[in-house]
Design a protein around this motif. Structure first.
Motif, PDB file in Angstrom:
ATOM      1  N   ASN A  30       0.627  -1.216   0.085  1.00  0.00           N
ATOM      2  CA  ASN A  30       0.004  -0.127   0.021  1.00  0.00           C
ATOM      3  C   ASN A  30       0.923   1.243  -0.024  1.00  0.00           C
ATOM      4  OD1 ASN A  30      -1.410   2.352   1.509  1.00  0.00           O
ATOM      5  ND2 ASN A  30      -3.199   0.740   1.068  1.00  0.00           N
ATOM      6  N   SER A  31       0.746   2.252  -1.019  1.00  0.00           N
ATOM      7  CA  SER A  31       1.301   3.446  -0.949  1.00  0.00           C
ATOM      8  C   SER A  31       1.425   4.093   0.416  1.00  0.00           C
ATOM      9  CB  SER A  31       0.858   4.392  -2.101  1.00  0.00           C
ATOM     10  OG  SER A  31      -0.527   4.868  -1.821  1.00  0.00           O
ATOM     11  N   LEU A  32       0.357   4.082   1.092  1.00  0.00           N
ATOM     12  CA  LEU A  32       0.323   4.837   2.526  1.00  0.00           C
ATOM     13  C   LEU A  32       1.438   4.105   3.404  1.00  0.00           C
ATOM     14  CD1 LEU A  32      -3.284   5.501   2.876  1.00  0.00           C
ATOM     15  CD2 LEU A  32      -1.676   6.956   2.160  1.00  0.00           C
ATOM     16  N   THR A  33       1.344   2.763   3.624  1.00  0.00           N
ATOM     17  CA  THR A  33       2.236   2.284   4.648  1.00  0.00           C
ATOM     18  C   THR A  33       3.389   1.850   4.100  1.00  0.00           C
ATOM     19  OG1 THR A  33       1.190   0.063   4.020  1.00  0.00           O
ATOM     20  CG2 THR A  33       0.101   1.280   5.724  1.00  0.00           C
ATOM     21  N   HIS A  34       3.895   2.187   2.813  1.00  0.00           N
ATOM     22  CA  HIS A  34       5.033   1.696   2.089  1.00  0.00           C
ATOM     23  C   HIS A  34       5.456   2.790   1.006  1.00  0.00           C
ATOM     24  CE1 HIS A  34       5.456  -2.098   3.881  1.00  0.00           C
ATOM     25  NE2 HIS A  34       4.033  -2.117   3.821  1.00  0.00           N
ATOM     26  N   PRO A  35       5.450   4.155   1.408  1.00  0.00           N
ATOM     27  CA  PRO A  35       5.685   5.145   0.439  1.00  0.00           C
ATOM     28  C   PRO A  35       6.895   4.935  -0.424  1.00  0.00           C
ATOM     29  CG  PRO A  35       6.195   6.026   2.595  1.00  0.00           C
ATOM     30  CD  PRO A  35       5.747   4.603   3.000  1.00  0.00           C
ATOM     31  N   GLU A  69      -1.964  22.244  25.415  1.00  0.00           N
ATOM     32  CA  GLU A  69      -1.562  22.329  24.076  1.00  0.00           C
ATOM     33  C   GLU A  69      -1.225  21.103  23.221  1.00  0.00           C
ATOM     34  OE1 GLU A  69       1.626  25.081  21.775  1.00  0.00           O
ATOM     35  OE2 GLU A  69       0.256  26.193  23.124  1.00  0.00           O
ATOM     36  N   ALA A  70      -0.534  20.163  23.956  1.00  0.00           N
ATOM     37  CA  ALA A  70       0.044  19.072  23.346  1.00  0.00           C
ATOM     38  C   ALA A  70      -1.091  17.956  22.857  1.00  0.00           C
ATOM     39  CB  ALA A  70       0.910  18.320  24.260  1.00  0.00           C
ATOM     40  N   GLU A  71      -2.199  17.982  23.669  1.00  0.00           N
ATOM     41  CA  GLU A  71      -3.440  17.382  22.959  1.00  0.00           C
ATOM     42  C   GLU A  71      -4.139  17.914  21.951  1.00  0.00           C
ATOM     43  OE1 GLU A  71      -5.065  15.016  27.077  1.00  0.00           O
ATOM     44  OE2 GLU A  71      -6.114  16.563  26.288  1.00  0.00           O
ATOM     45  N   LEU A  72      -4.197  19.083  21.960  1.00  0.00           N
ATOM     46  CA  LEU A  72      -4.547  19.758  20.909  1.00  0.00           C
ATOM     47  C   LEU A  72      -3.833  19.476  19.574  1.00  0.00           C
ATOM     48  CD1 LEU A  72      -6.445  21.908  18.981  1.00  0.00           C
ATOM     49  CD2 LEU A  72      -4.955  23.864  20.058  1.00  0.00           C
ATOM     50  N   ALA A  73      -2.342  19.921  19.742  1.00  0.00           N
ATOM     51  CA  ALA A  73      -1.290  19.301  18.635  1.00  0.00           C
ATOM     52  C   ALA A  73      -1.330  17.877  18.325  1.00  0.00           C
ATOM     53  CB  ALA A  73       0.360  19.627  19.399  1.00  0.00           C
ATOM     54  N   GLY A  74      -1.863  17.011  19.013  1.00  0.00           N
ATOM     55  CA  GLY A  74      -2.131  15.799  18.421  1.00  0.00           C
ATOM     56  C   GLY A  74      -3.418  15.491  17.593  1.00  0.00           C
ATOM     57  N   VAL A  75      -4.178  16.319  18.064  1.00  0.00           N
ATOM     58  CA  VAL A  75      -5.431  16.409  17.140  1.00  0.00           C
ATOM     59  C   VAL A  75      -5.103  16.771  15.844  1.00  0.00           C
ATOM     60  CG1 VAL A  75      -7.862  17.149  16.738  1.00  0.00           C
ATOM     61  CG2 VAL A  75      -7.091  16.228  19.055  1.00  0.00           C
ATOM     62  N   ILE A  76      -4.465  18.106  15.695  1.00  0.00           N
ATOM     63  CA  ILE A  76      -4.165  18.689  14.382  1.00  0.00           C
ATOM     64  C   ILE A  76      -3.057  17.898  13.863  1.00  0.00           C
ATOM     65  CG2 ILE A  76      -2.912  20.816  13.434  1.00  0.00           C
ATOM     66  CD1 ILE A  76      -4.348  22.363  15.854  1.00  0.00           C
ATOM     67  N   GLY A  77      -2.046  17.210  14.468  1.00  0.00           N
ATOM     68  CA  GLY A  77      -1.122  16.413  13.833  1.00  0.00           C
ATOM     69  C   GLY A  77      -1.822  15.357  13.104  1.00  0.00           C
ATOM     70  N   HIS A  78      -2.877  14.754  13.810  1.00  0.00           N
ATOM     71  CA  HIS A  78      -3.528  13.763  13.299  1.00  0.00           C
ATOM     72  C   HIS A  78      -4.203  14.124  11.799  1.00  0.00           C
ATOM     73  CE1 HIS A  78      -6.640  10.075  13.109  1.00  0.00           C
ATOM     74  NE2 HIS A  78      -7.248  11.124  12.898  1.00  0.00           N
ATOM     75  N   GLU A  79      -4.767  15.378  12.008  1.00  0.00           N
ATOM     76  CA  GLU A  79      -5.586  15.743  10.520  1.00  0.00           C
ATOM     77  C   GLU A  79      -4.739  16.168   9.428  1.00  0.00           C
ATOM     78  OE1 GLU A  79      -8.695  15.309  10.306  1.00  0.00           O
ATOM     79  OE2 GLU A  79      -8.923  14.846  12.360  1.00  0.00           O
ATOM     80  N   ILE A  80      -3.441  16.605   9.954  1.00  0.00           N
ATOM     81  CA  ILE A  80      -2.428  16.950   8.984  1.00  0.00           C
ATOM     82  C   ILE A  80      -2.122  15.554   8.500  1.00  0.00           C
ATOM     83  CG2 ILE A  80       0.043  17.568   8.512  1.00  0.00           C
ATOM     84  CD1 ILE A  80      -0.427  19.607  10.731  1.00  0.00           C
ATOM     85  N   GLY A  81      -1.942  14.463   9.229  1.00  0.00           N
ATOM     86  CA  GLY A  81      -1.570  13.178   8.528  1.00  0.00           C
ATOM     87  C   GLY A  81      -2.654  12.808   7.692  1.00  0.00           C
ATOM     88  N   ASP A  85      -2.860   5.270  10.157  1.00  0.00           N
ATOM     89  CA  ASP A  85      -1.877   5.877   9.140  1.00  0.00           C
ATOM     90  C   ASP A  85      -1.979   7.213   9.691  1.00  0.00           C
ATOM     91  OD1 ASP A  85       0.058   5.892   6.795  1.00  0.00           O
ATOM     92  OD2 ASP A  85      -1.382   7.174   6.261  1.00  0.00           O
ATOM     93  N   ALA A  86      -2.889   8.023   9.940  1.00  0.00           N
ATOM     94  CA  ALA A  86      -3.103   9.421  10.456  1.00  0.00           C
ATOM     95  C   ALA A  86      -2.549   9.359  11.806  1.00  0.00           C
ATOM     96  CB  ALA A  86      -4.522   9.906  10.362  1.00  0.00           C
ATOM     97  N   ASP A  87      -2.751   8.316  12.551  1.00  0.00           N
ATOM     98  CA  ASP A  87      -2.318   8.252  13.917  1.00  0.00           C
ATOM     99  C   ASP A  87      -0.815   8.358  13.699  1.00  0.00           C
ATOM    100  OD1 ASP A  87      -4.698   8.478  15.326  1.00  0.00           O
ATOM    101  OD2 ASP A  87      -4.745   6.495  15.276  1.00  0.00           O
TER     102      ASP A  87
END
Length: 300
Positions: free
Chosen positions: A3-8, A160-172, A223-225
């Motif tokens: 899979n291109s997501l897990t094996h870029p 803030e780190a919990e918020l960063a985790g959520v935003i990081g997940h969405e960026i993922g 994958d996003a996690d």
């Protein structure tokens, strides 16, 4: 199948594929038409098919090429994706949401998001982070760099780190092009492909529908996690916060937030996140609850 997501692919492979994609497609079409023409000519000469049937075969072949081209949604340029993301955003803000009217909170969330941006693998996008005026606990991303967080989710986060985790997940999700893949699959299922793929307005309409009402697959969530965990750790946020926030959501039980309707959650996801935390990045910036509360008083 890999899979291109897990094996870029490596950068060299991506460059090679980009350089040769269109010549290979043209070569495939020419070879296919040549082969069909030869078979058809022989068949007609032998009387096994009529000229009308031969024309039908040509149409079938063109249909096959049409599907092949239409699937190439994930190869659109960053600029095209950002344009479609802007269309989706305009639609969402007109029909579904309103922007939370507090510039201090908007600036704070944007600052957290922009701190994460340099650590993701799609530097060609311009990321836009917005707080939505809703008490629902939710966050989602569309495409082209657009990320949305509700004020309800801001109130639930403890630091803030919990918020960063959520935003990081969405960026993922954006980094992994998950919405684009959903659009591709849905367009194939609905038979709305054209010879050139999908037009911009159709992609935008599907983007709105899927971003709001279609849950991501467990594979996309995992994958996003993993991507989000890497991104927040690289930005020096304490990675433990992604696990604590996810556990908080899982513990809500019957009062499950809207976030979980589009982001399937389970205890196994929390376990996977815990296992993936870098011991050197388990604790870091953003874990001060009092500092976070001062920045988000307007949502409480």
């Amino acid at each position: 199948m890999f899979n291109s997501l897990t094996h870029p692919a490596s950068p060299a492979t991506r460059t090679c594929n980009h350089r040769h994609r269109w010549p290979l497609n043209r070569w495939f079409r020419r070879l296919s038409y040549l082969l069909l023409a030869s078979i058809t000519a022989i068949s007609i000469s032998l009387g096994s098919v009529s000229p009308a049937q031969a024309w039908s075969w040509r149409n079938i072949l063109r249909g096959g090429v049409q599907v092949m081209q239409g699937i190439q949604l994930t190869s659109m340029s960053d600029s095209q994706e950002m344009e479609i993301g802007a269309d989706i955003n305009q639609n969402l803000m007109k029909t579904e949401f309103s922007r939370f009217n507090n510039n201090q909170v908007q600036s704070y969330v944007n600052a957290v998001g922009q701190r994460l941006v340099p650590h993701n693998n799609r530097p060609g996008l311009t990321y836009i982070f917005q707080v939505v005026d809703s008490d629902e606990i939710n966050a989602f991303a569309t495409m082209g760099g657009y990320v949305y967080v509700t004020k309800g989710l801001l109130a639930l986060a403890d630091n803030e780190a919990e918020l960063a985790g959520v935003i990081g997940h969405e960026i993922g999700h954006i980094e992994g092009k998950h919405l684009l893949q959903q659009i591709r699959s849905t367009s194939i299922q609905r038979g709305v492909l054209t010879a050139a793929g999908l037009d911009r307005s159709t992609i935008a309409q599907l983007g709105v529908e899927l971003a709001l009402r279609r849950p991501h697959s467990r594979q996309d969530e995992h994958d996003a996690d993993q991507r989000g965990l890497r991104i927040m750790g690289s930005a020096n946020y304490g990675q433990i916060a992604m696990a604590t926030f996810m556990q908080k959501l899982a513990n809500m039980g019957g009062s499950s937030p809207a976030f979980l309707s589009t982001h399937p959650s389970s205890s196994s996801r929390v376990v996977d996140i815990e296992r993936s935390i870098d011991p050197n990045r388990r604790y870091g910036d953003g874990l001060d609850a009092n500092a976070y509360r001062q920045q988000t008083l307007a949502v409480r």
